[in-house]
Write an enzyme that holds these catalytic residues in place. Structure first.
Site, PDB file in Angstrom:
ATOM      1  N   LYS A   1       0.748  -1.244  -0.083  1.00 25.87           N
ATOM      2  CA  LYS A   1       0.081  -0.003  -0.035  1.00 25.87           C
ATOM      3  C   LYS A   1       0.927   1.164   0.037  1.00 25.87           C
ATOM      4  O   LYS A   1       1.872   1.351   0.835  1.00 25.87           O
ATOM      5  CB  LYS A   1      -0.769   0.065   1.326  1.00 25.87           C
ATOM      6  CG  LYS A   1      -2.312  -0.625   1.178  1.00 25.87           C
ATOM      7  CD  LYS A   1      -2.873  -0.760   2.403  1.00 25.87           C
ATOM      8  CE  LYS A   1      -4.238  -0.190   2.544  1.00 25.87           C
ATOM      9  NZ  LYS A   1      -4.896  -0.243   3.747  1.00 25.87           N
TER      10      LYS A   1
HETATM   11  O1  G3P Z   1      -9.311  -0.111   4.556  1.00 24.57           O
HETATM   12  C1  G3P Z   1      -9.462   1.091   5.296  1.00 24.57           C
HETATM   13  C2  G3P Z   1      -9.925   1.156   6.540  1.00 24.57           C
HETATM   14  O2  G3P Z   1      -9.075   0.600   7.534  1.00 24.57           O
HETATM   15  C3  G3P Z   1     -10.244   2.599   7.171  1.00 24.57           C
HETATM   16  O3  G3P Z   1     -11.248   2.403   7.818  1.00 24.57           O
HETATM   17  O4  G3P Z   1     -13.135   3.028   9.520  1.00 24.57           O
HETATM   18  O5  G3P Z   1     -10.731   3.691   9.856  1.00 24.57           O
HETATM   19  O6  G3P Z   1     -11.949   4.627   7.973  1.00 24.57           O
HETATM   20  P1  G3P Z   1     -11.846   3.453   8.846  1.00 24.57           P
END
Ligand code: G3P
Length: 219
Positions: free
Chosen positions: A82
């Site tokens: 990534k």
């Molecule tokens: O895959 C990306 C994810 O980990 C972000 O999720 O809920 O932290 O925005 P969030």
């Protein structure tokens, strides 16, 4: 749409793999920290459980990212590196992709960023649905627009809808045409749930039990 689980927790991953519904995992530094292990050890363990495991770089300059990306890619054949959607991240991504390393361009919020990701040969592009919703925008609409732009342009980079926070996000990502949706374990678990499914099982089981009672046996 393929389903990935967004976690670095081995027990969650084992359970999800056991259900037979996921074909990949996404991680980020926050999730690795939550798992309480060092990055390399944890990613290698996850790679033994499932294919297509995204692991995030944590340096910021192009040359550092190239070195780090190569190192992470060497951990396991299932790793996808990534890189963030910045000039340095994408420049490093181009070098890594040119070496045959699969890259996932992350923290994407616009079609233009997704076009940049495709231009450097990204394998995955990750629009963050929930985080865009958080600032009053429409995360699902961005996924739909990226899918549409990619189709019109004949771009083969796969759209990985990330930051899916609830089951409706998952449905919306699928309807928007995402190739993959990644979600926390709890959201994956919630996809199974429906009160009518539970009620149906309850009734079928109750009726089945009646057929097992002696008076139900016809002579
Ligand atoms: O895959 C990306 C994810 O980990 C972000 O999720 O809920 O932290 O925005 P969030």
């Amino acid at each position: 749409m393929r389903l990935f689980v967004d976690t670095a927790d081995l027990e969650e991953i084992k359970t999800a793999v056991g259900w037979g519904v996921i074909s990949g995992v996404t991680t980020n530094p926050t999730l690795i920290a939550r798992a309480g292990r060092d990055h390399e050890t944890q990613v290698k363990r996850i790679c033994e459980l499932v294919g297509d495991v995204s692991a995030e770089t944590v340096t910021e300059k192009r040359d550092d990212l190239i070195v780090e990306g190569r190192r992470i890619a060497a951990w396991h054949k299932n790793v996808i590196v990534k890189v963030a959607c910045t000039p340095d991240g994408l420049a490093a991504g181009k070098v890594l992709a040119g070496e045959g390393i699969r890259i996932n361009v992350t923290l994407v919020f616009t079609v233009n960023q997704a076009l940049l990701a495709a231009a450097v040969g990204a394998y995955f592009v990750s629009p963050f649905v929930g985080r865009f919703d958080d600032i009053g925008e429409d995360g699902t609409a961005v996924v739909r627009d990226i899918v549409s732009a990619y189709r019109q342009q004949g771009i083969t980079t796969k759209v990985l809808a990330a930051s899916l926070r609830h089951p409706v996000h998952v449905t919306q990502a699928a309807l928007a045409g995402a190739d993959i949706g990644t979600m926390p374990f709890k959201v994956l678990e919630s996809l199974y749930k429906h009160p009518l499914t539970d009620l149906g099982i309850e009734r079928f089981m109750a009726d089945y039990r009646k057929t097992q009672e002696p008076q139900a046996i016809k002579r």
